[in-house]
Motif scaffolding. Structure first.
Motif, PDB file in Angstrom:
ATOM      1  N   MET A   2      27.194  60.745-103.281  1.00  0.00           N
ATOM      2  CA  MET A   2      27.009  60.027-102.030  1.00  0.00           C
ATOM      3  C   MET A   2      26.591  60.993-100.916  1.00  0.00           C
ATOM      4  SD  MET A   2      27.333  57.032-100.651  1.00  0.00           S
ATOM      5  CE  MET A   2      27.627  56.242 -99.142  1.00  0.00           C
ATOM      6  N   LYS A   3      27.192  62.167-100.909  1.00  0.00           N
ATOM      7  CA  LYS A   3      26.901  63.128 -99.865  1.00  0.00           C
ATOM      8  C   LYS A   3      25.457  63.637 -99.957  1.00  0.00           C
ATOM      9  CE  LYS A   3      29.565  66.375 -97.394  1.00  0.00           C
ATOM     10  NZ  LYS A   3      30.684  67.257 -97.357  1.00  0.00           N
ATOM     11  N   VAL A   4      24.919  63.734-101.148  1.00  0.00           N
ATOM     12  CA  VAL A   4      23.551  64.203-101.332  1.00  0.00           C
ATOM     13  C   VAL A   4      22.571  63.182-100.766  1.00  0.00           C
ATOM     14  CG1 VAL A   4      21.826  64.818-103.066  1.00  0.00           C
ATOM     15  CG2 VAL A   4      24.189  65.542-103.358  1.00  0.00           C
ATOM     16  N   MET A   5      22.872  61.896-100.962  1.00  0.00           N
ATOM     17  CA  MET A   5      21.976  60.851-100.468  1.00  0.00           C
ATOM     18  C   MET A   5      21.923  60.853 -98.936  1.00  0.00           C
ATOM     19  SD  MET A   5      22.000  56.785-101.255  1.00  0.00           S
ATOM     20  CE  MET A   5      23.094  56.259 -99.974  1.00  0.00           C
ATOM     21  N   LEU A   6      23.063  61.057 -98.293  1.00  0.00           N
ATOM     22  CA  LEU A   6      23.098  61.043 -96.833  1.00  0.00           C
ATOM     23  C   LEU A   6      22.437  62.279 -96.238  1.00  0.00           C
ATOM     24  CD1 LEU A   6      26.662  59.647 -96.158  1.00  0.00           C
ATOM     25  CD2 LEU A   6      24.479  58.449 -95.994  1.00  0.00           C
ATOM     26  N   SER A   7      22.419  63.376 -96.925  1.00  0.00           N
ATOM     27  CA  SER A   7      21.814  64.582 -96.381  1.00  0.00           C
ATOM     28  C   SER A   7      20.360  64.767 -96.809  1.00  0.00           C
ATOM     29  CB  SER A   7      22.630  65.809 -96.789  1.00  0.00           C
ATOM     30  OG  SER A   7      22.598  65.945 -98.198  1.00  0.00           O
ATOM     31  N   SER A   8      19.835  63.836 -97.628  1.00  0.00           N
ATOM     32  CA  SER A   8      18.462  64.002 -98.092  1.00  0.00           C
ATOM     33  C   SER A   8      17.431  63.536 -97.066  1.00  0.00           C
ATOM     34  CB  SER A   8      18.256  63.271 -99.416  1.00  0.00           C
ATOM     35  OG  SER A   8      18.416  61.884 -99.222  1.00  0.00           O
ATOM     36  N   ILE A   9      17.816  62.730 -96.083  1.00  0.00           N
ATOM     37  CA  ILE A   9      16.891  62.321 -95.021  1.00  0.00           C
ATOM     38  C   ILE A   9      17.444  62.764 -93.682  1.00  0.00           C
ATOM     39  CG2 ILE A   9      16.030  60.330 -96.313  1.00  0.00           C
ATOM     40  CD1 ILE A   9      17.684  58.549 -94.440  1.00  0.00           C
ATOM     41  N   THR A  10      16.543  62.987 -92.747  1.00  0.00           N
ATOM     42  CA  THR A  10      16.973  63.416 -91.410  1.00  0.00           C
ATOM     43  C   THR A  10      17.117  62.189 -90.509  1.00  0.00           C
ATOM     44  OG1 THR A  10      14.716  63.669 -90.606  1.00  0.00           O
ATOM     45  CG2 THR A  10      15.730  65.589 -91.657  1.00  0.00           C
ATOM     46  N   TRP A  11      17.765  62.388 -89.377  1.00  0.00           N
ATOM     47  CA  TRP A  11      17.897  61.299 -88.414  1.00  0.00           C
ATOM     48  C   TRP A  11      16.530  60.851 -87.909  1.00  0.00           C
ATOM     49  CZ3 TRP A  11      21.722  58.161 -87.620  1.00  0.00           C
ATOM     50  CH2 TRP A  11      23.010  58.564 -87.941  1.00  0.00           C
ATOM     51  N   GLN A  12      15.640  61.774 -87.753  1.00  0.00           N
ATOM     52  CA  GLN A  12      14.302  61.438 -87.279  1.00  0.00           C
ATOM     53  C   GLN A  12      13.587  60.538 -88.289  1.00  0.00           C
ATOM     54  OE1 GLN A  12      11.790  64.809 -86.601  1.00  0.00           O
ATOM     55  NE2 GLN A  12      10.210  63.609 -85.585  1.00  0.00           N
ATOM     56  N   GLN A  13      13.703  60.856 -89.577  1.00  0.00           N
ATOM     57  CA  GLN A  13      13.088  60.012 -90.599  1.00  0.00           C
ATOM     58  C   GLN A  13      13.740  58.623 -90.632  1.00  0.00           C
ATOM     59  OE1 GLN A  13      13.782  62.546 -93.953  1.00  0.00           O
ATOM     60  NE2 GLN A  13      11.719  63.446 -93.877  1.00  0.00           N
ATOM     61  N   TYR A  14      15.062  58.604 -90.500  1.00  0.00           N
ATOM     62  CA  TYR A  14      15.793  57.327 -90.495  1.00  0.00           C
ATOM     63  C   TYR A  14      15.363  56.456 -89.319  1.00  0.00           C
ATOM     64  CZ  TYR A  14      19.592  54.037 -89.752  1.00  0.00           C
ATOM     65  OH  TYR A  14      20.303  52.902 -89.523  1.00  0.00           O
ATOM     66  N   LEU A  15      15.337  57.017 -88.119  1.00  0.00           N
ATOM     67  CA  LEU A  15      14.954  56.243 -86.933  1.00  0.00           C
ATOM     68  C   LEU A  15      13.500  55.794 -87.000  1.00  0.00           C
ATOM     69  CD1 LEU A  15      16.817  58.214 -84.136  1.00  0.00           C
ATOM     70  CD2 LEU A  15      17.408  55.985 -85.100  1.00  0.00           C
ATOM     71  N   LEU A  16      12.635  56.615 -87.555  1.00  0.00           N
ATOM     72  CA  LEU A  16      11.239  56.232 -87.720  1.00  0.00           C
ATOM     73  C   LEU A  16      11.108  55.054 -88.684  1.00  0.00           C
ATOM     74  CD1 LEU A  16       8.273  56.922 -87.033  1.00  0.00           C
ATOM     75  CD2 LEU A  16       8.273  58.362 -89.080  1.00  0.00           C
ATOM     76  N   ALA A  17      11.847  55.085 -89.781  1.00  0.00           N
ATOM     77  CA  ALA A  17      11.802  53.991 -90.748  1.00  0.00           C
ATOM     78  C   ALA A  17      12.367  52.707 -90.153  1.00  0.00           C
ATOM     79  CB  ALA A  17      12.573  54.380 -92.005  1.00  0.00           C
ATOM     80  N   VAL A  18      13.480  52.784 -89.427  1.00  0.00           N
ATOM     81  CA  VAL A  18      14.083  51.595 -88.814  1.00  0.00           C
ATOM     82  C   VAL A  18      13.155  51.018 -87.753  1.00  0.00           C
ATOM     83  CG1 VAL A  18      15.984  50.837 -87.341  1.00  0.00           C
ATOM     84  CG2 VAL A  18      16.449  52.237 -89.341  1.00  0.00           C
ATOM     85  N   THR A  19      12.539  51.868 -86.964  1.00  0.00           N
ATOM     86  CA  THR A  19      11.601  51.397 -85.937  1.00  0.00           C
ATOM     87  C   THR A  19      10.388  50.727 -86.565  1.00  0.00           C
ATOM     88  OG1 THR A  19      12.306  53.199 -84.481  1.00  0.00           O
ATOM     89  CG2 THR A  19      10.241  52.109 -83.943  1.00  0.00           C
ATOM     90  N   ALA A  20       9.856  51.319 -87.627  1.00  0.00           N
ATOM     91  CA  ALA A  20       8.693  50.734 -88.292  1.00  0.00           C
ATOM     92  C   ALA A  20       9.044  49.382 -88.908  1.00  0.00           C
ATOM     93  CB  ALA A  20       8.171  51.681 -89.365  1.00  0.00           C
ATOM     94  N   LEU A  21      10.206  49.283 -89.552  1.00  0.00           N
ATOM     95  CA  LEU A  21      10.624  48.004 -90.144  1.00  0.00           C
ATOM     96  C   LEU A  21      10.866  46.950 -89.073  1.00  0.00           C
ATOM     97  CD1 LEU A  21      12.979  49.239 -93.004  1.00  0.00           C
ATOM     98  CD2 LEU A  21      10.712  48.194 -93.213  1.00  0.00           C
ATOM     99  N   ALA A  22      11.470  47.327 -87.968  1.00  0.00           N
ATOM    100  CA  ALA A  22      11.696  46.370 -86.883  1.00  0.00           C
ATOM    101  C   ALA A  22      10.376  45.910 -86.285  1.00  0.00           C
ATOM    102  CB  ALA A  22      12.580  47.006 -85.801  1.00  0.00           C
ATOM    103  N   LEU A  23       9.436  46.812 -86.128  1.00  0.00           N
ATOM    104  CA  LEU A  23       8.132  46.458 -85.593  1.00  0.00           C
ATOM    105  C   LEU A  23       7.407  45.489 -86.530  1.00  0.00           C
ATOM    106  CD1 LEU A  23       6.228  47.084 -83.220  1.00  0.00           C
ATOM    107  CD2 LEU A  23       5.228  48.871 -84.620  1.00  0.00           C
ATOM    108  N   ILE A  24       7.450  45.764 -87.824  1.00  0.00           N
ATOM    109  CA  ILE A  24       6.833  44.855 -88.794  1.00  0.00           C
ATOM    110  C   ILE A  24       7.510  43.486 -88.751  1.00  0.00           C
ATOM    111  CG2 ILE A  24       6.548  44.447 -91.280  1.00  0.00           C
ATOM    112  CD1 ILE A  24       6.148  47.492 -91.562  1.00  0.00           C
TER     113      ILE A  24
END
Length: 93
Positions: free
Chosen positions: A1-23
């Motif tokens: 579980m810890k590996v999955m949470l550290s494999s992406i950065t906050w910037q990547q996470y926020l970019l993905a959430v913003t893109a999905l919300a925009l779509i």
């Protein structure tokens, strides 16, 4: 579980959430407001003159006089005869 949470950065996470919300919001706008959006983009650029410059009334029109009767004063309005139990303002124990 810890590996999955550290494999992406906050910037990547926020970019993905913003893109999905925009779509999501673009698809909702297109599905529910398609005719309105088409009307906005198909509008010709016709310049309409201002209403005040021609002396025409505003969009709401002129105010009309009250047609339902004459106003009454507060003393003329009476709903019921006051009874003693309703006008007794003493504290209840």
């Amino acid at each position: 579980m810890k590996v999955m949470l550290s494999s992406i950065t906050w910037q990547q996470y926020l970019l993905a959430v913003t893109a999905l919300a925009l779509i999501y919001y673009i698809s909702v706008l297109f599905l529910y407001y398609r005719q309105d959006l088409i009307g906005v983009f198909n509008r010709k650029s016709i310049k309409q003159p201002a209403a005040e410059s021609q002396g025409t009334p505003s969009i709401m029109g002129e105010a009309k006089k009250e047609a339902y009767g004459t106003p009454v004063s507060q003393q003329e309005i009476q709903f019921a005869d006051p009874s003693p139990e309703l006008t007794d303002y003493s504290p209840v124990n």
